[in-house]
Design an enzyme around this catalytic site. Structure first.
Site, PDB file in Angstrom:
ATOM      1  N   PHE A 162      -8.042  20.102 -24.852  1.00 55.67           N
ATOM      2  CA  PHE A 162      -8.334  18.476 -25.106  1.00 55.67           C
ATOM      3  C   PHE A 162      -9.646  18.329 -24.197  1.00 55.67           C
ATOM      4  O   PHE A 162      -9.896  19.072 -23.140  1.00 55.67           O
ATOM      5  CB  PHE A 162      -7.130  17.665 -24.498  1.00 55.67           C
ATOM      6  CG  PHE A 162      -7.456  16.081 -24.572  1.00 55.67           C
ATOM      7  CD1 PHE A 162      -7.562  15.570 -26.229  1.00 55.67           C
ATOM      8  CD2 PHE A 162      -7.955  15.404 -23.612  1.00 55.67           C
ATOM      9  CE1 PHE A 162      -7.984  14.260 -26.142  1.00 55.67           C
ATOM     10  CE2 PHE A 162      -8.316  13.968 -23.972  1.00 55.67           C
ATOM     11  CZ  PHE A 162      -8.373  13.541 -25.358  1.00 55.67           C
ATOM     12  N   THR A 163     -10.509  17.509 -24.471  1.00 56.42           N
ATOM     13  CA  THR A 163     -11.975  17.525 -24.016  1.00 56.42           C
ATOM     14  C   THR A 163     -11.698  17.326 -22.516  1.00 56.42           C
ATOM     15  O   THR A 163     -12.502  18.083 -21.755  1.00 56.42           O
ATOM     16  CB  THR A 163     -12.697  16.114 -24.373  1.00 56.42           C
ATOM     17  OG1 THR A 163     -11.695  15.127 -24.318  1.00 56.42           O
ATOM     18  CG2 THR A 163     -13.104  16.328 -26.034  1.00 56.42           C
ATOM     19  N   PHE A 169     -21.539  11.568 -27.046  1.00 56.52           N
ATOM     20  CA  PHE A 169     -20.819  10.689 -28.108  1.00 56.52           C
ATOM     21  C   PHE A 169     -20.442   9.124 -27.411  1.00 56.52           C
ATOM     22  O   PHE A 169     -20.260   8.284 -28.253  1.00 56.52           O
ATOM     23  CB  PHE A 169     -19.514  11.424 -28.579  1.00 56.52           C
ATOM     24  CG  PHE A 169     -18.576  11.536 -27.729  1.00 56.52           C
ATOM     25  CD1 PHE A 169     -18.413  12.817 -26.816  1.00 56.52           C
ATOM     26  CD2 PHE A 169     -17.464  10.755 -27.359  1.00 56.52           C
ATOM     27  CE1 PHE A 169     -17.536  13.061 -25.874  1.00 56.52           C
ATOM     28  CE2 PHE A 169     -16.444  11.036 -26.682  1.00 56.52           C
ATOM     29  CZ  PHE A 169     -16.578  12.286 -25.616  1.00 56.52           C
ATOM     30  N   TYR A 172       0.857  -1.301  -0.158  1.00 54.20           N
ATOM     31  CA  TYR A 172      -0.093   0.080   0.197  1.00 54.20           C
ATOM     32  C   TYR A 172       0.920   1.132   0.048  1.00 54.20           C
ATOM     33  O   TYR A 172       0.747   2.186  -0.683  1.00 54.20           O
ATOM     34  CB  TYR A 172      -0.567  -0.046   1.168  1.00 54.20           C
ATOM     35  CG  TYR A 172      -2.075   1.176   1.219  1.00 54.20           C
ATOM     36  CD1 TYR A 172      -3.143   0.916   0.520  1.00 54.20           C
ATOM     37  CD2 TYR A 172      -1.712   2.453   1.844  1.00 54.20           C
ATOM     38  CE1 TYR A 172      -4.252   1.703   0.588  1.00 54.20           C
ATOM     39  CE2 TYR A 172      -2.648   3.361   1.598  1.00 54.20           C
ATOM     40  CZ  TYR A 172      -3.892   3.025   1.031  1.00 54.20           C
ATOM     41  OH  TYR A 172      -4.754   4.092   0.831  1.00 54.20           O
ATOM     42  N   ARG A 184     -15.152  12.396 -34.802  1.00 47.88           N
ATOM     43  CA  ARG A 184     -14.366  13.763 -34.086  1.00 47.88           C
ATOM     44  C   ARG A 184     -15.069  14.844 -34.685  1.00 47.88           C
ATOM     45  O   ARG A 184     -14.542  15.632 -35.617  1.00 47.88           O
ATOM     46  CB  ARG A 184     -12.931  13.673 -33.901  1.00 47.88           C
ATOM     47  CG  ARG A 184     -12.505  12.709 -33.099  1.00 47.88           C
ATOM     48  CD  ARG A 184     -12.142  13.050 -31.692  1.00 47.88           C
ATOM     49  NE  ARG A 184     -13.297  12.575 -30.731  1.00 47.88           N
ATOM     50  CZ  ARG A 184     -13.040  12.614 -29.574  1.00 47.88           C
ATOM     51  NH1 ARG A 184     -12.027  12.786 -28.800  1.00 47.88           N
ATOM     52  NH2 ARG A 184     -14.135  12.529 -28.617  1.00 47.88           N
ATOM     53  N   LYS A 201      -1.258   6.732 -23.001  1.00 49.50           N
ATOM     54  CA  LYS A 201      -0.505   7.062 -24.373  1.00 49.50           C
ATOM     55  C   LYS A 201       0.739   6.889 -24.325  1.00 49.50           C
ATOM     56  O   LYS A 201       1.491   6.421 -25.077  1.00 49.50           O
ATOM     57  CB  LYS A 201      -1.367   8.298 -25.093  1.00 49.50           C
ATOM     58  CG  LYS A 201      -2.599   8.264 -24.915  1.00 49.50           C
ATOM     59  CD  LYS A 201      -3.488   9.448 -25.015  1.00 49.50           C
ATOM     60  CE  LYS A 201      -4.807   9.183 -24.868  1.00 49.50           C
ATOM     61  NZ  LYS A 201      -5.594  10.455 -24.548  1.00 49.50           N
ATOM     62  N   ASP A 231       1.046  19.227 -21.219  1.00 56.77           N
ATOM     63  CA  ASP A 231       0.566  17.777 -21.186  1.00 56.77           C
ATOM     64  C   ASP A 231       1.269  17.281 -22.216  1.00 56.77           C
ATOM     65  O   ASP A 231       1.623  17.421 -23.345  1.00 56.77           O
ATOM     66  CB  ASP A 231      -0.671  18.049 -21.889  1.00 56.77           C
ATOM     67  CG  ASP A 231      -1.702  16.772 -22.118  1.00 56.77           C
ATOM     68  OD1 ASP A 231      -1.081  15.912 -22.128  1.00 56.77           O
ATOM     69  OD2 ASP A 231      -2.851  16.968 -22.144  1.00 56.77           O
TER      70      ASP A 231
END
Ligand SMILES: *Cc1c(COP(=O)(O)O)cnc(C)c1O
Length: 488
Positions: A138-139, A461, A85, A395, A272, A229
């Site tokens: 970005f969303t 979506f 943990y 998109r 990613k 990012d």
């Protein structure tokens, strides 16, 4: 020093073929079901590719998120993960990898990229109306900033909105506008500037190091932090090497070090960046670390796991080192460029120059006869799945949200994204995609529009249901049979 990259390999016959510099050792069976079954699958899934079952999908080009191939080294590292943990050795291996690769010594783990965005927005957006300048949203980044009362301003140059372009760095931030925005808004209302590597929603388009240096200069002049990012950092670095002359001979490690060195805070989706799950935030500034530290146990979990399993953490650590290998990172952008070049030569309207994460078809142009009210990108995604079994992602306007009065807001671009996750597909599969898309383009007038039959109030979506406005699917199937006979 000569670098290992398949871009360096020339063919005797002069062809420009991206050669795989890996071999396949674990495989997964795919299913190419008949076109009649693909139509049923669309009907069952509300003509929404998110709702398909992968049993009906041949090539899954929905996303690059968590779908890159894992390496043998990652899989073996997962076996020696340390279940604890607190104080797990797995965490310290990830921290060391972050320090070695991203050159930041303090790491805050998070369960994925959007969790990092939640923590940053919570810590730094202190009052309603705080403004975050960025190259493009970005969303999930946008959702978290607005959730905490903030606003965004997007500062791309006009060229970025030009779909068919040859500009090498469409992700660059307009630095002249940045300075104007800072003067108009006031430094005290700008918690940070956000730079996104390989700007996702405009087609995976990179920024240059020259541009980020110019942003850094302005940030320093006004004393504002830069948040990078880094979810698609490896590919941005690779395209800097390919496209920015100053870095033609640089290594991935050198370019990544320069890019992260220009940011005060770096965050990433490891889904990613390093082909696994998870994410994190890192910095060299102890004060920043202290600002964020209390939020990790609150939202994510203890500071040495942050909502991730120790196995995921081990895979991230190895994946980060692998990001420095140009022969690995080049694979997806080269396959994308190969696919885009074939389609452009066949007259299919594509986002150019080819970017990263996927190839993007301009549905607004390809389906000119379908009004935006009937969702051309969603219709193209459904039609392409029907005739090929290949699943892409809409998109366009379906991915947009209605405004506060319930009116439709139409997207700037209607794109069909065909994601090309790293080291997942073979070249013959890419050729199949090109072949079927070329056929569909020749028969594009047969594609018809869609309408909503079930529209969820948020993120429609993902789970929304649609149906064709006419019987166009039958016409497309008839033409397919005429041209392909009994081919699947
Ligand atoms: C995917 C992505 C995110 C969000 O990451 P998740 O792990 O999906 O939450 C943030 N920024 C960019 C640029 C991304 O591509």
């Amino acid at each position: 020093m000569s670098k290992e990259s398949s871009a360096k390999i020339k063919f005797y016959n002069g062809e420009n073929i991206p050669l795989e510099l890996h071999k396949v050792r674990v495989v997964q069976k795919l299913h190419l079901v008949p076109i009649e079954r693909r139509l049923e699958a669309l009907q069952e899934g509300g003509f929404n590719t998110f709702r398909l079952n992968t049993r009906d999908v041949f090539l899954d080009m929905l996303t690059d998120s968590g779908t890159n191939a894992m390496s043998d080294m990652q899989l073996s590292a997962m076996m020696h993960a340390d279940d604890a943990y607190a104080g797990s050795q797995s965490f310290f291996r990830m921290q060391k990898a972050v320090e070695d690769v991203l050159k930041k010594k303090y790491l805050l783990p998070a369960h994925q990229g959007r969790a990092a965005e939640n923590i940053l927005a919570n810590a730094y957006i202190k009052k309603k109306g705080d403004l975050i300048p960025m190259n493009y949203h970005f969303t999930t980044a946008l959702a978290h900033i607005t959730q905490y009362g903030g606003r965004i301003v997007e500062l791309l140059y006009d060229e970025a909105y030009n779909i068919a372009s040859s500009h090498p760095f469409k992700g660059n931030m307009n630095v002249e506008r940045l300075e104007e925005v800072i003067r108009e808004t006031g430094v005290e209302n700008i918690p940070f500037i956000r730079m996104e590597a390989s700007t996702n929603l405009i087609g995976g388009q990179p920024f240059s190091i020259a541009n980020m240096r110019a942003v850094r200069e302005i940030a320093d002049k006004y004393g504002i932090k830069i948040v990078l990012d880094a979810s698609l950092l490896g590919e941005n670095a690779y395209l800097v090497i390919r496209r920015e002359p100053e870095f033609a001979d640089a290594s991935m490690a050198e370019v990544i070090e320069i890019m992260t060195g220009l940011a005060d805070i770096v965050y990433f989706s490891a889904r990613k960046l390093s082909s696994s799950r998870g994410g994190g935030i890192c910095t060299n500034d102890l004060n920043i670390y202290r600002d964020l530290e209390p939020l990790v146990p609150l939202f994510e979990g203890f500071l040495t796991y942050g909502g991730m399993s120790v196995r995921e953490i081990e895979a991230i650590a190895v994946g980060l080192y692998e990001t420095l290998d140009e022969s690995m990172i080049c694979q997806s952008p080269q396959f994308i460029a190969y696919l885009v070049d074939i389609l452009v030569a066949q007259g299919v309207p594509m986002v150019t120059p080819p970017g990263v994460l996927g190839a993007h078809v301009d549905a607004m142009k390809m389906c000119e006869h379908i009004p935006q009210t009937q969702y051309p990108a969603g219709a193209l995604a459904a039609a392409f799945f029907l005739i090929s079994g290949v699943r892409g992602m809409e998109r366009g306007s379906i991915s947009n949200q209605r405004d506060e009065n319930g009116n439709e807001t139409y997207a700037d671009m209607e794109l069909l994204r065909l994601a090309v996750p790293r080291r997942v597909f073979t070249l013959s599969q890419i050729k199949y995609v090109a072949d079927r898309m070329t056929w569909l383009h020749r028969n594009r007038e047969l594609i018809g529009g869609l309408k909503f039959v079930y529209e969820p109030p948020v993120l429609r979506f993902f789970m929304g249901g649609l149906e064709p406005v006419s019987d166009w699917t039958q016409k497309l199937i008839a033409k397919f049979k005429e041209d392909f006979g009994d081919s699947l």
